[in-house]
Motif scaffolding. Structure first.
Motif, PDB file in Angstrom:
ATOM      1  N   ASP A 180       0.842  -1.194   0.000  1.00 59.41           N
ATOM      2  CA  ASP A 180       0.000   0.000   0.000  1.00 59.41           C
ATOM      3  C   ASP A 180       0.880   1.247   0.000  1.00 59.41           C
ATOM      4  O   ASP A 180       1.981   1.244   0.543  1.00 59.41           O
ATOM      5  CB  ASP A 180      -0.902  -0.012   1.241  1.00 59.41           C
ATOM      6  N   GLU A 181       0.381   2.303  -0.620  1.00 56.89           N
ATOM      7  CA  GLU A 181       1.107   3.573  -0.740  1.00 56.89           C
ATOM      8  C   GLU A 181       2.496   3.361  -1.349  1.00 56.89           C
ATOM      9  O   GLU A 181       3.510   3.857  -0.851  1.00 56.89           O
ATOM     10  CB  GLU A 181       1.214   4.269   0.628  1.00 56.89           C
ATOM     11  N   VAL A 182       2.530   2.597  -2.439  1.00 60.73           N
ATOM     12  CA  VAL A 182       3.810   2.289  -3.077  1.00 60.73           C
ATOM     13  C   VAL A 182       4.486   3.543  -3.631  1.00 60.73           C
ATOM     14  O   VAL A 182       5.705   3.567  -3.843  1.00 60.73           O
ATOM     15  CB  VAL A 182       3.588   1.245  -4.202  1.00 60.73           C
ATOM     16  N   GLY A 183       3.725   4.597  -3.842  1.00 59.74           N
ATOM     17  CA  GLY A 183       4.288   5.851  -4.331  1.00 59.74           C
ATOM     18  C   GLY A 183       5.218   6.519  -3.349  1.00 59.74           C
ATOM     19  O   GLY A 183       5.936   7.460  -3.705  1.00 59.74           O
ATOM     20  N   GLU A 184       5.249   6.044  -2.101  1.00 63.01           N
ATOM     21  CA  GLU A 184       6.112   6.640  -1.081  1.00 63.01           C
ATOM     22  C   GLU A 184       7.472   5.948  -0.995  1.00 63.01           C
ATOM     23  O   GLU A 184       8.316   6.361  -0.196  1.00 63.01           O
ATOM     24  CB  GLU A 184       5.426   6.569   0.292  1.00 63.01           C
ATOM     25  N   LEU A 185       7.700   4.904  -1.792  1.00 61.79           N
ATOM     26  CA  LEU A 185       8.986   4.200  -1.733  1.00 61.79           C
ATOM     27  C   LEU A 185      10.135   5.106  -2.185  1.00 61.79           C
ATOM     28  O   LEU A 185       9.996   5.877  -3.142  1.00 61.79           O
ATOM     29  CB  LEU A 185       8.952   2.964  -2.633  1.00 61.79           C
TER      30      LEU A 185
END
Length: 445
Positions: A232-237
């Protein structure tokens, strides 16, 4: 008090076992044969103790008849083989005669405890399935019907899936549906929130860690072996974590101690984010090659405000759910409450609606949920919808910034989180990430 049925044709043994169990707090019923036992309400017992050799039908016959009540077989040393055969037929365990009193009590206590735990786990699983009905997600608007069709088509495959949608729209629920409808449904479903872990810990959480003492800590990729990893929230990697995840998806970077090391990881990855990944790629904060790897299949969950009559159906579904969870009698939503729900903008989507309904159920003292119990602040979204300023077309990140900065002077952190449909922890994390920490004023929020 636990109830036990003893099936034993030798009266001396039967009475001795009965006295022993009654002295230790059990309620005991006797029977001299399977036929006599079958005249009892078998499913009302917590445990059945049965000898193998009985007049008439053998003791093993009661195993199937009494299911799911556990049956403990009593047998002599000379007939251990028959006890083993009984276990193959479904007996929970056996104990050899003559048995020690302490040993019998220990076995009886263990069997009853294990059976109770198993039933509790089954009940919890059933409750979770009711709470998160992956095979019956609520919604019949065109956008949700399209989501359901896509889930049915994609679930049986091992394709990576990228789920897009605002916070609170049910991305994890959709991921669970994909897992439950796949061939991996009996294997682990591991959830990893990329935004909830400090940047320097993300790779350790995903890929594991080996310290100086050579003690290896398995990462989530290893724990999800054979199953599904939901990111979840892979855009924060971070870019470093993105690069390593890409290598995993390509089969080039995997734990060499895994059995599948030569063939790549035996794992399905489902990713989700509320952010505009295309924009992140353009800004060079998200790798384009990883983006294309993740979006083999892409699905977008609609915000609650665009789901029409689904809002009413969801509200009623959530009301029934929380009445059941909180052991409350059935409640109804008043007509004015339904109208208040329909008119509200729901910036926190389904999660905010769920929080609102749960709070109303807890506070309700009658048999109807009223608008006052819902405590919906229409001013917040009405002000945003009717404004003529540039915030009308804000991104989610920009809206979060504006909402928090505009309301933090007259709202507590708890109130801000509830209005946004997120937890206080998530609110704090986003404040840190967006550089808008709350200033301390010498008082608690």
């Amino acid at each position: 008090m636990n109830q036990i049925l003893i099936i034993e044709d030798e009266e001396v043994i039967r009475r001795a076992v009965k006295r022993l169990l009654e002295r230790n707090g059990y309620q005991v019923t006797e029977a001299g044969s399977v036929e006599e036992a079958q005249s009892r309400p078998l499913t009302s017992f917590d445990l059945i103790l049965s000898d193998v050799r009985l007049p008439g039908a053998p003791g093993t016959q009661i195993i199937e008849t009494a299911a799911p009540v556990p049956v403990l077989i009593m047998t002599s040393y000379a007939s251990i083989r028959s006890a083993v055969d009984a276990m193959k037929l479904g007996a929970i365990d056996y104990i050899a005669k003559p048995f020690d009193h302490d040993e019998l009590l220990m076995v009886v206590e263990r069997v009853i405890k294990q059976d109770r735990q198993q039933r509790q786990q089954e009940s919890l699983k059933s409750e979770l399935e009711k709470s998160y009905p992956v095979r019956g997600m609520v919604g019949d608007c065109p956008a949700m019907i399209d989501v359901f069709r896509r889930i049915d088509k994609v679930a049986p495959t091992d394709a990576t899936v990228l789920i897009l949608g605002e916070s609170g729209t049910g991305k994890e629920l959709a991921a669970r549906a994909l897992h439950e409808k796949s061939q991996r449904s009996q294997s682990p479903f591991i959830v990893f929130n990329c935004a909830a872990v400090p940047e320097n810990q993300v790779e350790i959480e995903l890929f594991g860690h080996q310290n100086e003492a050579e003690n290896r800590r398995a990462g989530l990729l290893a724990k999800a072996h054979g199953g599904t990893l939901f990111m979840d929230e892979v855009g924060e990697l971070s870019m470093a974590a993105q690069a390593r995840l890409l290598r995993v998806l390509q089969g080039d970077d995997y734990d060499t101690q895994q059995e599948t090391a030569n063939n790549g990881p035996n794992i399905r990855i489902i990713a989700a984010t509320h952010r505009d990944v295309r924009k992140l790629v353009q800004q060079q904060t998200f790798r384009s090659d990883l983006y294309f790897r993740l979006r083999v299949v892409e699905m977008t969950l609609p915000p609650l405000r665009e789901r029409g009559s689904d809002i009413k159906s969801l509200a009623k579904f959530l009301l029934a759910k929380y009445c059941r969870q909180l052991n409350r009698p059935s409640l109804n939503l008043s007509r004015s409450a339904l109208e208040a729900i329909r008119r509200y903008h729901w910036p926190g989507n389904v999660r905010e609606l769920a929080n609102t309904i749960e709070r109303a159920v807890i506070l309700c003292e009658g048999d109807h949920i009223t608008p006052q119990l819902l405590a919906i602040d229409h001013h917040i979204t009405t002000k945003r919808l009717n404004s003529d300023n540039p915030t009308d077309s804000l991104s989610l990140e920009e809206y979060f910034r504006h909402f928090v900065l505009d309301n933090q002077d007259h709202m507590t952190e708890t109130e801000l989180a509830k209005q946004l449909g997120i937890s206080r922890k998530a609110l704090w994390e986003r404040r840190q990430r967006f550089g808008i920490p709350r200033e301390k004023k010498g008082k608690k929020n």
